[in-house]
Write a protein that holds these residues in place. Structure first.
Motif, PDB file in Angstrom:
ATOM      1  N   TYR A  44      26.092   5.417 125.914  1.00 28.47           N
ATOM      2  CA  TYR A  44      27.261   4.544 126.044  1.00 28.47           C
ATOM      3  C   TYR A  44      28.457   5.306 126.610  1.00 28.47           C
ATOM      4  CZ  TYR A  44      30.669   0.923 124.940  1.00 28.47           C
ATOM      5  OH  TYR A  44      31.642  -0.031 125.039  1.00 28.47           O
ATOM      6  N   LEU A  45      28.627   6.553 126.177  1.00 32.12           N
ATOM      7  CA  LEU A  45      29.721   7.361 126.715  1.00 32.12           C
ATOM      8  C   LEU A  45      29.515   7.631 128.202  1.00 32.12           C
ATOM      9  CD1 LEU A  45      30.270   9.938 123.819  1.00 32.12           C
ATOM     10  CD2 LEU A  45      31.699   7.967 124.410  1.00 32.12           C
ATOM     11  N   SER A  46      28.271   7.890 128.591  1.00 29.41           N
ATOM     12  CA  SER A  46      27.975   8.095 130.007  1.00 29.41           C
ATOM     13  C   SER A  46      28.240   6.818 130.798  1.00 29.41           C
ATOM     14  CB  SER A  46      26.517   8.531 130.195  1.00 29.41           C
ATOM     15  OG  SER A  46      26.272   9.781 129.593  1.00 29.41           O
ATOM     16  N   TYR A  47      27.877   5.684 130.213  1.00 21.62           N
ATOM     17  CA  TYR A  47      28.063   4.395 130.898  1.00 21.62           C
ATOM     18  C   TYR A  47      29.544   4.069 131.085  1.00 21.62           C
ATOM     19  CZ  TYR A  47      28.343  -0.682 131.378  1.00 21.62           C
ATOM     20  OH  TYR A  47      28.648  -1.947 131.789  1.00 21.62           O
ATOM     21  N   THR A  48      30.326   4.248 130.032  1.00 19.13           N
ATOM     22  CA  THR A  48      31.748   3.887 130.118  1.00 19.13           C
ATOM     23  C   THR A  48      32.555   4.865 130.972  1.00 19.13           C
ATOM     24  OG1 THR A  48      32.124   5.058 128.026  1.00 19.13           O
ATOM     25  CG2 THR A  48      31.760   2.672 127.921  1.00 19.13           C
ATOM     26  N   SER A  49      32.144   6.134 130.991  1.00 20.07           N
ATOM     27  CA  SER A  49      32.881   7.134 131.767  1.00 20.07           C
ATOM     28  C   SER A  49      32.418   7.200 133.215  1.00 20.07           C
ATOM     29  CB  SER A  49      32.731   8.517 131.128  1.00 20.07           C
ATOM     30  OG  SER A  49      31.380   8.963 131.220  1.00 20.07           O
ATOM     31  N   GLY A  50      31.196   6.695 133.472  1.00 27.54           N
ATOM     32  CA  GLY A  50      30.655   6.776 134.824  1.00 27.54           C
ATOM     33  C   GLY A  50      30.154   8.153 135.188  1.00 27.54           C
ATOM     34  N   GLN A  63      21.100   1.071 134.862  1.00 25.39           N
ATOM     35  CA  GLN A  63      19.965   1.527 134.056  1.00 25.39           C
ATOM     36  C   GLN A  63      20.418   1.929 132.660  1.00 25.39           C
ATOM     37  OE1 GLN A  63      18.624   4.589 136.782  1.00 25.39           O
ATOM     38  NE2 GLN A  63      16.819   3.379 137.361  1.00 25.39           N
ATOM     39  N   GLN A  64      21.566   2.570 132.575  1.00 22.92           N
ATOM     40  CA  GLN A  64      22.091   2.965 131.267  1.00 22.92           C
ATOM     41  C   GLN A  64      22.376   1.746 130.403  1.00 22.92           C
ATOM     42  OE1 GLN A  64      25.501   5.367 132.201  1.00 22.92           O
ATOM     43  NE2 GLN A  64      24.277   6.902 133.285  1.00 22.92           N
ATOM     44  N   LEU A  65      22.975   0.732 131.004  1.00 22.30           N
ATOM     45  CA  LEU A  65      23.272  -0.482 130.249  1.00 22.30           C
ATOM     46  C   LEU A  65      21.983  -1.169 129.806  1.00 22.30           C
ATOM     47  CD1 LEU A  65      25.389  -2.448 129.185  1.00 22.30           C
ATOM     48  CD2 LEU A  65      25.321  -3.617 131.399  1.00 22.30           C
ATOM     49  N   ALA A  66      20.992  -1.191 130.666  1.00 21.65           N
ATOM     50  CA  ALA A  66      19.714  -1.820 130.318  1.00 21.65           C
ATOM     51  C   ALA A  66      19.044  -1.109 129.156  1.00 21.65           C
ATOM     52  CB  ALA A  66      18.794  -1.836 131.533  1.00 21.65           C
ATOM     53  N   GLN A  67      19.223   0.220 129.075  1.00 22.20           N
ATOM     54  CA  GLN A  67      18.625   0.988 127.986  1.00 22.20           C
ATOM     55  C   GLN A  67      19.233   0.642 126.630  1.00 22.20           C
ATOM     56  OE1 GLN A  67      19.087   5.122 129.003  1.00 22.20           O
ATOM     57  NE2 GLN A  67      17.841   4.952 130.860  1.00 22.20           N
ATOM     58  N   MET A  68      20.427   0.072 126.641  1.00 24.62           N
ATOM     59  CA  MET A  68      21.120  -0.223 125.382  1.00 24.62           C
ATOM     60  C   MET A  68      21.027  -1.683 124.979  1.00 24.62           C
ATOM     61  SD  MET A  68      24.556   2.137 125.763  1.00 24.62           S
ATOM     62  CE  MET A  68      25.049   1.466 127.366  1.00 24.62           C
ATOM     63  N   MET A  69      20.277  -2.490 125.727  1.00 21.61           N
ATOM     64  CA  MET A  69      20.144  -3.907 125.427  1.00 21.61           C
ATOM     65  C   MET A  69      19.076  -4.149 124.341  1.00 21.61           C
ATOM     66  SD  MET A  69      22.418  -5.546 127.129  1.00 21.61           S
ATOM     67  CE  MET A  69      23.462  -4.142 126.645  1.00 21.61           C
ATOM     68  N   PRO A  70      19.155  -5.296 123.653  1.00 23.67           N
ATOM     69  CA  PRO A  70      18.212  -5.573 122.553  1.00 23.67           C
ATOM     70  C   PRO A  70      16.737  -5.519 122.949  1.00 23.67           C
ATOM     71  CG  PRO A  70      20.064  -7.079 122.453  1.00 23.67           C
ATOM     72  CD  PRO A  70      20.227  -6.307 123.732  1.00 23.67           C
ATOM     73  N   ASP A  71      16.399  -5.958 124.172  1.00 20.28           N
ATOM     74  CA  ASP A  71      14.985  -5.948 124.553  1.00 20.28           C
ATOM     75  C   ASP A  71      14.447  -4.539 124.755  1.00 20.28           C
ATOM     76  OD1 ASP A  71      16.587  -5.588 126.780  1.00 20.28           O
ATOM     77  OD2 ASP A  71      15.141  -6.499 128.147  1.00 20.28           O
ATOM     78  N   ALA A  72      15.334  -3.526 124.840  1.00 21.19           N
ATOM     79  CA  ALA A  72      14.907  -2.136 124.984  1.00 21.19           C
ATOM     80  C   ALA A  72      14.834  -1.401 123.651  1.00 21.19           C
ATOM     81  CB  ALA A  72      15.852  -1.393 125.929  1.00 21.19           C
ATOM     82  N   VAL A  73      15.182  -2.075 122.557  1.00 18.93           N
ATOM     83  CA  VAL A  73      15.198  -1.425 121.242  1.00 18.93           C
ATOM     84  C   VAL A  73      13.850  -0.806 120.865  1.00 18.93           C
ATOM     85  CG1 VAL A  73      15.386  -1.870 118.751  1.00 18.93           C
ATOM     86  CG2 VAL A  73      17.147  -2.705 120.304  1.00 18.93           C
ATOM     87  N   PRO A  74      12.694  -1.468 121.096  1.00 19.19           N
ATOM     88  CA  PRO A  74      11.428  -0.827 120.718  1.00 19.19           C
ATOM     89  C   PRO A  74      11.221   0.544 121.343  1.00 19.19           C
ATOM     90  CG  PRO A  74      11.074  -3.153 121.150  1.00 19.19           C
ATOM     91  CD  PRO A  74      12.485  -2.847 121.564  1.00 19.19           C
ATOM     92  N   ASP A  75      11.696   0.759 122.575  1.00 25.16           N
ATOM     93  CA  ASP A  75      11.557   2.069 123.208  1.00 25.16           C
ATOM     94  C   ASP A  75      12.560   3.077 122.661  1.00 25.16           C
ATOM     95  OD1 ASP A  75       9.513   1.072 124.723  1.00 25.16           O
ATOM     96  OD2 ASP A  75      10.675   0.893 126.574  1.00 25.16           O
ATOM     97  N   VAL A  76      13.820   2.659 122.545  1.00 29.64           N
ATOM     98  CA  VAL A  76      14.849   3.554 122.007  1.00 29.64           C
ATOM     99  C   VAL A  76      14.508   3.967 120.574  1.00 29.64           C
ATOM    100  CG1 VAL A  76      17.298   3.754 121.433  1.00 29.64           C
ATOM    101  CG2 VAL A  76      16.601   2.533 123.500  1.00 29.64           C
TER     102      VAL A  76
END
Length: 286
Positions: A44-50, A63-76
């Motif tokens: 999230y820090l990488s996403y917000t700071s660019g 891609q960073q935002l997609a990694q933090m979405m609910p459908d990616a929770v099983p992988d995270v």
């Protein structure tokens, strides 16, 4: 008293002990903090700071935002388990078994005629309950954080499929259970927590990584590492989440196929329980 009744009573007593033991809550808290840091906060820090950080090098903001979405929770949810989660579960398993000797618990129980196998099985089942509870709390926390981020960033909420959740829970359980039971075996072997915790951490965090590095030069070492617990756990997780970009997630590898890795991890689970029972049954606990 039947074996089933003795095992049930032992499990209940051990669960009461673990529930009141600060080490359990500290271990769970440490894992949750690590899971949030490496799963969401750094991304999230990488996403917000660019500015992509060390954990997101080579990824775009989308891609960073997609990694933090609910459908990616099983992988995270799975990514930190081969190394960080496994190491903490090994420590907990070693403490559960080793402190039974250090505090004189096993000596007191067995000298009063308590049967060894039901008592040990009850301790293993209580440790398994902690592993399951850790998985449930971790998934709930990850899902809550991802929903918060999705809402904050005005993204459509897409929940993960039941199949992906079941797959992640199964793989996560195998990995954490294996490390917890291997720690339990080490605590039984060493008859104390300090040595078993030290040996477990050195093996999980240092020795296997060194062997994997040497295995690139020596064929027989590479064949050996393919059946080691850390490689098997990392390959099982890697078969689900992928090894990532750049250096990937620590501990997540693609050394062996997922089905083979799952079988190897399952074998370690069974062997750790059987070896612990055999040691407790045959040795003098004094």
């Amino acid at each position: 008293m039947s074996t089933l009744t003795a095992t049930t009573r032992s499990t209940r007593a051990e669960l009461m002990r673990l529930r009141a033991w600060p080490a359990v809550w500290i271990t769970l808290g440490a894992w949750l903090v690590l899971s949030l840091l490496f799963g969401y906060l750094f991304t999230y820090l990488s996403y917000t700071s660019g500015d992509p950080g060390f954990s997101d090098e080579g990824t775009t903001r989308a891609q960073q935002l997609a990694q933090m979405m609910p459908d990616a929770v099983p992988d995270v949810f799975l990514q930190g388990m081969p190394m960080f989660g496994g190491a903490l579960m090994m420590v907990l398993g070693a403490l559960v078994a080793g402190n039974g000797y250090g505090w004189g618990t096993w000596k007191t129980l067995f000298s009063q005629g308590v049967r060894r196998t039901p008592a040990l099985v009850g301790s293993v089942l209580s440790l398994t309950a902690v592993v399951v509870g850790t998985l449930v709390v971790t998934f709930a926390l990850d899902l809550g954080v991802s929903l918060l981020i999705a809402t904050t960033e005005s993204q459509d909420v897409v929940m993960p499929s039941a199949g992906s959740v079941a797959q992640s829970f199964g793989a996560g359980f195998l990995v954490l259970e294996m490390w917890a039971l291997l720690g339990f075996l080490l605590g039984t072997l060493a008859r104390g927590p300090a040595l078993s915790v030290g040996l477990g951490l050195v093996w999980a965090l240092v020795v296997e990584n060194l062997l994997r590095g040497v295995g690139q030069l020596l064929g027989w070492v590479e064949n050996l590492t393919a059946v080691l617990p850390g490689t098997s756990a990392g390959s099982l997780i890697g078969s689900i989440v992928g090894v990532g970009v750049g250096d990937g997630t620590p501990g997540v590898v693609d050394t062996v196929p997922g089905p083979r890795a799952a079988i190897t991890v399952g074998v370690y689970v069974v062997l750790a329980v059987l070896a612990s029972i055999a040691l407790v049954r045959r040795r003098d606990v004094t």
